[in-house]
Design a protein around this motif. Structure first.
Motif, PDB file in Angstrom:
ATOM      1  N   MET A   1       0.827  -1.208   0.000  1.00  0.00           N
ATOM      2  CA  MET A   1       0.000   0.000   0.000  1.00  0.00           C
ATOM      3  C   MET A   1       0.858   1.254   0.000  1.00  0.00           C
ATOM      4  O   MET A   1       0.656   2.161  -0.811  1.00  0.00           O
ATOM      5  N   GLY A   2       1.865   1.265   0.903  1.00  0.00           N
ATOM      6  CA  GLY A   2       2.764   2.413   0.982  1.00  0.00           C
ATOM      7  C   GLY A   2       3.486   2.605  -0.334  1.00  0.00           C
ATOM      8  O   GLY A   2       3.665   3.734  -0.812  1.00  0.00           O
ATOM      9  N   LYS A   3       3.848   1.483  -0.952  1.00  0.00           N
ATOM     10  CA  LYS A   3       4.576   1.527  -2.209  1.00  0.00           C
ATOM     11  C   LYS A   3       3.690   2.151  -3.299  1.00  0.00           C
ATOM     12  O   LYS A   3       4.136   2.967  -4.093  1.00  0.00           O
ATOM     13  N   TYR A   4       2.407   1.766  -3.268  1.00  0.00           N
ATOM     14  CA  TYR A   4       1.458   2.275  -4.251  1.00  0.00           C
ATOM     15  C   TYR A   4       1.329   3.787  -4.112  1.00  0.00           C
ATOM     16  O   TYR A   4       1.408   4.529  -5.092  1.00  0.00           O
ATOM     17  N   ILE A   5       1.158   4.239  -2.850  1.00  0.00           N
ATOM     18  CA  ILE A   5       0.992   5.679  -2.621  1.00  0.00           C
ATOM     19  C   ILE A   5       2.238   6.436  -3.077  1.00  0.00           C
ATOM     20  O   ILE A   5       2.147   7.436  -3.790  1.00  0.00           O
ATOM     21  N   ALA A   6       3.407   5.898  -2.709  1.00  0.00           N
ATOM     22  CA  ALA A   6       4.657   6.563  -3.087  1.00  0.00           C
ATOM     23  C   ALA A   6       4.763   6.646  -4.606  1.00  0.00           C
ATOM     24  O   ALA A   6       5.131   7.680  -5.167  1.00  0.00           O
ATOM     25  N   LYS A   7       4.386   5.565  -5.281  1.00  0.00           N
ATOM     26  CA  LYS A   7       4.476   5.530  -6.733  1.00  0.00           C
ATOM     27  C   LYS A   7       3.561   6.588  -7.359  1.00  0.00           C
ATOM     28  O   LYS A   7       3.943   7.311  -8.265  1.00  0.00           O
ATOM     29  N   ARG A 302     -11.450  -4.196  -1.457  1.00  0.00           N
ATOM     30  CA  ARG A 302     -10.942  -5.099  -2.494  1.00  0.00           C
ATOM     31  C   ARG A 302      -9.642  -4.561  -3.087  1.00  0.00           C
ATOM     32  O   ARG A 302      -8.702  -5.306  -3.354  1.00  0.00           O
ATOM     33  N   ILE A 303      -9.591  -3.227  -3.262  1.00  0.00           N
ATOM     34  CA  ILE A 303      -8.365  -2.646  -3.824  1.00  0.00           C
ATOM     35  C   ILE A 303      -7.253  -2.687  -2.785  1.00  0.00           C
ATOM     36  O   ILE A 303      -6.104  -2.989  -3.102  1.00  0.00           O
ATOM     37  N   ARG A 304      -7.640  -2.416  -1.502  1.00  0.00           N
ATOM     38  CA  ARG A 304      -6.642  -2.464  -0.439  1.00  0.00           C
ATOM     39  C   ARG A 304      -6.003  -3.847  -0.390  1.00  0.00           C
ATOM     40  O   ARG A 304      -4.804  -3.989  -0.239  1.00  0.00           O
ATOM     41  N   ALA A 305      -6.848  -4.849  -0.551  1.00  0.00           N
ATOM     42  CA  ALA A 305      -6.361  -6.227  -0.444  1.00  0.00           C
ATOM     43  C   ALA A 305      -5.305  -6.531  -1.513  1.00  0.00           C
ATOM     44  O   ALA A 305      -4.361  -7.270  -1.267  1.00  0.00           O
ATOM     45  N   GLN A 306      -5.471  -5.908  -2.689  1.00  0.00           N
ATOM     46  CA  GLN A 306      -4.509  -6.146  -3.769  1.00  0.00           C
ATOM     47  C   GLN A 306      -3.096  -5.729  -3.389  1.00  0.00           C
ATOM     48  O   GLN A 306      -2.120  -6.295  -3.862  1.00  0.00           O
ATOM     49  N   PHE A 307      -3.021  -4.681  -2.558  1.00  0.00           N
ATOM     50  CA  PHE A 307      -1.698  -4.167  -2.220  1.00  0.00           C
ATOM     51  C   PHE A 307      -1.227  -4.644  -0.856  1.00  0.00           C
ATOM     52  O   PHE A 307      -0.167  -4.268  -0.398  1.00  0.00           O
TER      53      PHE A 307
END
Lengths: 309, 291
Positions: A1-7, A302-307
């Protein structure tokens, strides 16, 4: 999740660079010498040449762009060709009007549009549903500035209830907000209706009904909670579009916002002011879209679960 | 032989779409309104000559109400509003169709090649499209008009530029879904070249969503053009265009409200007709909704 936000946040950098590059190139193509513009038609060739040199207008394109970007990073967008004021200060002074306009309009859209969409979905093919579908179609076909003019004709000219122009008190905001809300109402109502229609047919809704849950509880708890995610996204998207769409409505009602600043800047070919307003509008637009995407990830499990992995 | 069969198939598809369209009453209403407006634009000179009626000043008969002089009255220079509406239809339709054509050609080429070749090329091109999309379309069109200046052609380009990413996306996603279909593989297997596969197999099969996007796009381009002309950056007076007619009429909102009501109704009707037609086409082209 953190990686997604940073990206996603890092992706802002190429966007801002790209947007400013596009706008800078478009403005670079603009004919006419800014030095001539500042000094007026009476100026001598020497004076024009000297000012061009001072302003760095003789530098190659990429050097000029680099210098502009250096300023942008420090929050310095140059100064207006017309009156020498700082562009950042002008934008900061005008921005609250546009923001207020967009915020109140989107609030109106939610208060009116979402309930109508829900009712249309629950009572599909009822009179309310038919009326709202037709109204949404008609409103979506009307130009925003014309809706504004018609409201002005009705409320300011015929009924003399509301002031036609200005931004001195909250009363001035009523007509522009109604106009912007009317334009965006259609999209939100349609979206709410179609997602609710989809949700109502889901198995878990049937299960809830079979368990004997009351209709109100089924709609409020089971349908609404699941149906609101796409609606929230569309509302947020409309919000960022509103900021761009406010340009026309601000000119109709002579409101001193960012949009009318941009229009005056274009009319007087004030390049730094045009560039500054467009870049700021684009950055706001991008940041809002980023926030929507992040919110989406936070709201939807569902999206949270993906990350999560 | 092969050619005949393909022709037959294509005709069959179009007539099936047309059959479904005919059943959709709102879509047909949209089509009728659109045809009337197109006819009005084509025969604008019969309704009122451009030089003799639509742009000729007649101060003695200024600000006449509808039916008092001509069907729609006259404006602040005494010009006949009906003739100006008809000539304005010409401008609006040219800009609407033109802008869509330009963005379709460029967006289509970008989207089709991106979807077809994929890989790094796709990645770079679509990221560039994302950057253009980060600028609100009204604002981008404004910036382009600011650089190029007003006028019909520049307005068309400005509106088209802001729309290119939308077409690129639609075309790309249609191409992507079709690229891996069996018949494409079959065409490749029999040794068909890339250009042949693109022109013969991919383009005809992605037409559906593109036609819908174009129909709706013409409407939104007309609205954008009218908006830019309204703020004085688009089509310039004395050439009549619905947006600049509205902007000239704003001063006379008290004495001659018909000058504001009439051009707006024509704008809304045209866009409504295109929206109805676009929605109808979407339903008719969608095989899942087949009767």
């Amino acid at each position: 999740m953190g990686k997604y936000i940073a990206k996603r946040i890092l992706w802002l950098i190429p966007i801002v660079l790209g947007v400013s590059f596009i706008i800078f190139s478009i403005m670079y193509l603009k004919p006419g010498n800014p030095a001539q513009l500042i000094l007026g038609s009476e100026a001598t060739q020497e004076a024009i040449d000297q000012l061009s040199e001072e302003m760095g207008l003789n530098e190659p394109f990429f050097v000029q762009y680099f210098n502009y970007m250096k300023g942008l990073i420090r929050g310095d967008l140059g100064s207006s060709y017309r009156n020498g004021n700082s562009v950042s200060a002008e934008i900061a002074a005008r921005f609250p009007v546009t923001l207020r306009l967009a915020a109140f309009s989107i609030l109106l859209v939610c208060i009116i549009g979402i309930p109508i969409g829900i009712i249309s979905a629950i009572r599909q093919y009822s009179v309310i549903d038919m009326v709202s579908v037709v109204l949404a179609l008609v409103l979506a076909s009307m130009p925003s500035f014309w809706i504004g003019l018609m409201l002005m004709l009705l409320f300011s000219v015929q009924l003399q209830l509301l002031p036609p122009t200005g931004a001195d008190s909250w009363i001035n905001y009523i007509l522009p907000c109604l106009t912007l809300a009317a334009v965006n109402l259609a999209v939100v109502t349609r979206m709410t209706r179609s997602t609710m229609l989809e949700v109502i047919r889901q198995d878990y809704v049937r299960t809830a009904r079979a368990k004997g849950a009351g209709e109100g509880r089924v709609v409020m708890k089971h349908c609404l909670k699941n149906g609101m995610i796409p609606v929230l996204t569309i509302v947020a998207i409309q919000f960022s579009k509103l900021i761009g769409g406010a340009v026309l409505v601000e000119s109709v009602f002579a409101m001193p916002g960012l949009g009318s600043l941009l229009v005056t800047a274009i009319r007087s070919s004030d390049t730094p002011l045009i560039m500054g307003s467009v870049i700021v509008l684009a950055i706001i637009f991008t940041v809002i879209n980023l926030v929507i995407d992040l919110l989406y990830a936070v709201i939807d499990p569902r999206i949270r679960a993906q990350f999560a992995k | 032989m092969k050619r005949d069969r393909q022709q037959g198939l294509k005709q069959g598809k179009f007539s099936a779409v047309w059959r479904r369209m005919k059943k959709n009453r709102t879509a047909m209403a949209g089509l009728v309104i659109l045809i009337i407006i197109i006819l009005m634009a084509i025969f604008a000179d019969l309704i009122g000559d451009y030089n003799e009626v639509a742009t000729k000043m007649d101060i003695a008969n200024r600000l006449m109400a509808p039916m008092k002089k001509g069907l729609f009255g006259t404006d602040h220079y005494g010009r006949d509003v009906l003739a100006r509406i008809a000539h304005g239809a010409r401008v609006s339709l040219i800009i609407g169709f033109g802008a869509v054509l330009v963005s379709l050609v460029f967006g289509g080429a970008i989207g089709a090649t991106a979807g077809f070749y994929g890989g790094r090329y796709d990645n770079i091109v679509m990221r560039c499209m994302d950057i253009i999309m980060a600028i609100p379309s009204t604002i981008l069109a404004l910036a382009v008009v600011a650089a190029l200046g007003g006028g019909i052609f520049n307005l068309m380009i400005a509106i088209a530029v802001a729309d290119i990413p939308n077409y690129a996306r639609v075309v790309r996603s249609s191409v992507l879904t079709i690229r891996n279909a069996d018949y494409i593989e079959a065409a490749n297997a029999v040794g068909a070249g890339t250009a042949h596969v693109l022109a013969r197999h991919i383009i005809p099969n992605v037409l559906g969503p593109i036609i819908v996007q174009c129909t709706l796009g013409i409407g939104s381009s007309i609205l954008n053009a009218a908006g830019l002309s309204y703020i004085g950056l688009g089509v310039q007076a004395p050439r009549p265009e619905w947006g600049n007619m509205l902007s000239e009429a704003r001063e006379f909102i008290q004495s001659a409200p018909h000058l504001i009501i009439i051009p707006g109704i024509f704008l809304a009707l045209t866009v409504l007709a295109l929206n109805l037609l676009g929605d109808g086409l979407r339903d008719a082209l969608d095989p899942r909704l087949k009767d």
